[in-house]
Motif scaffolding. Structure first.
Motif: not given
Ligand SMILES: [Zn+2]
Length: 438
Positions: A302-323
């Protein structure tokens, strides 16, 4: 350009992939061969003008595919945080966006591309305005992108947005040596009335492009839609006929079982945006249900004001952990699945999996490498697990897009300081103007 990546530990992301030492032969934009070459075979290629690039002590994999975002929102990074959604939008985001010029969008997108390249994204998705500027930045900087001009059906310029979309797609679809593909981007069911969405479907048919749209991001949106149209946003979109086109649905935080059946029936793909959904307190998407049903799920920042970065590695780690945490099931979204969601599943979500998303002959050479010369890769029992749970995107050493090496040992050939300064000055000026009117 003819290149062979040698000595790397390769994760192809093809079906049944497993880490293996393979050579990747790249001819111009495309991957020609993926196999372990003998010394003689390597010599033959070198005699034909191929250049060997040594990937020793590196992991080589397809670049990340970011399936949802608004690149130029880098200009709003850290401008508005920790606020309720409506206040965040109405008091901060919309007034700021109303002041953005075409040049602002250009520089904001360039900043986003620097960040994406440095964190291993080789293809990003964008829905915004002044899209010619975004396309220009993509063309100049060598990244790949799936672009749409955002359209708001309740705005006074609703018809202009449609004609601008058509013009943008005619001009830019398959431009920049094929690195740019286009979709139509109606913002959401709650900002685009049914008559408008029907026009979007007509235009998508005419131009033969997919549609990307925000769907069921918040509970409020779902309740309002039920009240207004007597159907959930997903059912409502099906009723309108939107899913007759290939559709990428961003967020999908609040889908019920009937919605999931509809998504499956029409092969609607999902961009899962965990950071954004957490930061704006939208909720946590029931990913297990989507995966069990066989829906295609990619990952987006998503955009940088609701994340606040564009780091896909961080995003995929989060996707793996929160669920895992949310369902009390530590087996959910294993490392392997998380990497696939960020690469091949993302490509499928954008309907681009015949072109990108894995390392296979015939596909575009969009490839990244992680340098393993770091403490956090030792000991190495399972490289897949190390990449998802231990790795840092700063370890990404090399980025190739369409066969061209864009980042080499973390060096990019762009004037980063100029981009940083442009964005800093432009964003500060807008913030000052807004403050002065209050
Ligand atoms: Zn969005």
């Amino acid at each position: 350009m003819k290149t062979i990546l040698i000595n790397g530990l390769v994760l192809t992301m093809e079906a049944d992939w497993k880490p293996a030492y393979l050579d990747i032969v790249i001819n111009d934009q495309r991957i020609e061969k993926v196999e372990q070459l003998s010394d003689d075979e390597r010599k033959q290629y070198i005699n034909q003008g191929y250049q060997c690039v040594d990937m020793a002590n590196k992991v080589v994999m397809p670049g990340f595919v970011n399936t949802h975002g608004h690149a130029a929102m880098t200009l709003l990074r850290s401008y508005a945080d920790d606020l309720p959604l409506q206040q965040w939008l109405e008091d901060k985001i919309w007034p700021f966006e109303a002041k953005l010029t075409a040049d602002d969008i250009y520089w904001g997108t360039k900043l986003a591309i620097i960040e994406m390249l440095e964190t291993g994204t080789t293809c990003f998705t964008d829905m915004y305005f002044e899209m010619e500027q975004v396309a220009k930045a993509v063309e100049e900087m060598g990244i790949r992108a799936c672009l749409s001009r955002g359209m708001i059906g309740v705005a006074p310029n609703r018809d202009i947005a449609l004609s601008e979309s058509e013009q943008f797609i005619s001009q830019w679809n398959q431009a920049a040596e094929g690195r740019i593909t286009c979709t139509l981007g109606p913002h959401a069911p709650y900002t685009c009335p049914p008559d408008y969405l029907k026009k979007v479907v007509e235009l998508a048919n005419k131009l033969d492009v997919p549609i990307q749209i925000h769907v069921s991001e918040t509970e409020k949106e779902v309740n309002d839609c039920k009240e207004m149209y007597g159907a959930s946003p997903v059912k409502h979109l099906e009723n309108i006929g939107l899913f007759s086109r290939p559709t990428i649905a961003a967020h999908c935080v609040h889908l019920d079982d009937n919605d999931i059946d509809i998504m499956h029936k029409h092969n609607v793909t999902i961009s899962h945006n965990p950071s954004s959904n957490l930061k704006l307190a939208s909720g946590i998407a029931p990913l297990k249900k989507y995966i069990d049903k066989g829906l295609t799920v990619g990952i987006g920042t998503d955009g940088c004001s609701s994340n606040n970065n564009l780091d896909m590695l961080e995003e995929l780690k989060l996707a793996s952990l929160i669920h895992k945490g949310n369902t009390y099931d530590p087996t959910l979204i294993p490392a392997r699945k998380a990497l696939e969601m960020a690469t091949i599943e993302g490509a499928k979500a954008l309907f681009l999996d015949e072109v990108i998303g894995s390392i296979a002959p015939g596909k575009q050479a969009d490839i990244i490498a992680f340098s393993l010369d770091k403490s956090l890769y030792y000991p190495s029992f399972d490289i897949t697990s190390l990449l998802v749970y231990s790795a840092n995107s700063r370890d990404i050493s090399d980025v190739f897009i369409a066969g061209k090496q864009i980042m080499k040992n973390r060096r990019l050939e762009f004037n980063k300081q100029e981009i940083f300064q442009q964005v800093q000055d432009r964003a500060q000026n807008i913030a000052k103007e807004i403050a002065a009117t209050k």
